[in-house]
Design an enzyme around this catalytic site. Structure first.
Site, mmCIF file in Angstrom:
data_model
loop_
_atom_site.group_PDB
_atom_site.id
_atom_site.type_symbol
_atom_site.label_atom_id
_atom_site.label_comp_id
_atom_site.label_asym_id
_atom_site.label_seq_id
_atom_site.Cartn_x
_atom_site.Cartn_y
_atom_site.Cartn_z
ATOM 1 N N LYS A 185 -6.075 -8.774 -0.428
ATOM 2 C CA LYS A 185 -6.373 -8.170 0.886
ATOM 3 C C LYS A 185 -5.654 -6.845 1.040
ATOM 4 C CE LYS A 185 -2.075 -9.076 2.671
ATOM 5 N NZ LYS A 185 -1.078 -8.065 3.007
ATOM 6 N N ASP A 243 0.587 -15.399 5.038
ATOM 7 C CA ASP A 243 -0.710 -14.742 4.833
ATOM 8 C C ASP A 243 -1.819 -15.713 4.428
ATOM 9 O OD1 ASP A 243 -0.057 -12.113 5.412
ATOM 10 O OD2 ASP A 243 0.559 -11.655 3.359
#
Ligand code: C5P
Length: 258
Positions: free
Chosen positions: A8, A127
């Site tokens: 990401k 995350d």
């Protein structure tokens, strides 16, 4: 069974304050990208992962899922083919954990929803919930410590250039310096100024990528990877060549849209 684990970048990252549990409250747009690790999972007697780290996030994810479904005898052997740089702000370890949860949900026929897997992911790392949901929905708005996640319902089709100067950023150190320095209005990523103070090369990479023609160049997560936008795949590839000439790792990627 093979599965890709998508990295990401953070299009925005605001640090809103310190929480009672010592973590920081965040608000961030987390965007999955096509840079990926590949995981191979095979049925086995015990749980194992070939990275050899004692605190391996794939193993942690497997333990958390196994405990949640109440089947302590389930096993799996996980092999990770690593492409995402470690300590680079691209969520590599968390992406591997998210992919492990999704793959084992299928392999072990747990029948959990993406949202249930994301909730379990919060026990693995900050995350992980965002990276579980991003696999199903694309860009995610992440809040709290990372445990509050929701699809942004935006479709991004961006060409990005990533540049990693080869320094390992300690997330805890970057947050610590952020607490000392306080918020500065100069960046879309509140962790960028403290990360550049700790590792000035990140500032050099930003300057070089901007000078080479990338737009809206920003650090991802707690660093050290810097990314910028390119018009098309060819422009992105040309920027990669220029950055590699400087001796840095670089990749041309696209946003990942499921
Ligand atoms: O959860 P993760 O292992 O990625 O976090 C690493 C460190 O970063 C934590 O130990 C904490 O010091 C800091 N952190 C924080 N607030 C967050 C996420 C991480 O202070 N929301």
């Amino acid at each position: 069974m093979q599965i890709r684990a998508f990295a990401k970048v953070n299009y925005t990252l605001e640090v809103l304050g310190k929480r009672d549990d010592g973590y920081h409250a965040l608000r961030s747009i987390v965007v999955p990208i096509t840079l990926s690790d590949t995981l191979t999972l095979e049925p086995a007697e015990d749980l194992s992962c070939d990275t050899g780290y004692a605190d391996d996030l794939c193993l942690k994810a497997a333990h958390v899922l196994r405990a949640a479904i109440g089947r302590p005898q389930r096993g799996v052997r996980i092999c990770v083919q690593k492409n995402i740089p470690v300590g680079g702000g691209l969520g590599g370890g968390s992406a591997d954990a998210a992919a492990t949860l999704v793959a084992l949900n299928e392999l072990w026929q747990c029948g959990l929803s993406p949202e249930e897997l994301a909730t379990l992911g919060a026990r693995v790392g900050s995350d992980v919930p965002a990276l579980v949901l991003a696999r199903f929905y694309g860009p995610i708005l992440m809040e709290g410590r990372g445990e509050r996640v929701a699809p942004l319902n935006e479709v991004y089709r961006h060409h990005l250039v990533l540049v990693n100067p080869g320094v390992f950023c300690s997330t805890a150190e970057v947050f610590r310096l952020f607490s000392q320095q306080g918020k500065s209005a100069s960046s879309q990523n509140d962790l960028e100024p403290p990360a550049i103070s700790l590792y000035p090369i990140i500032g050099d990479v930003k300057q070089a990528l901007t000078a080479a023609g990338a737009r809206d160049v920003l650090m991802s997560g707690s660093g050290s990877t810097v990314f910028g936008f390119a018009e098309d795949a060819e422009t992105a590839q040309n920027l990669v060549v220029k950055m590699k000439q400087r001796g840095w790792d670089a990749w041309a990627v696209e946003t990942y849209q499921p």
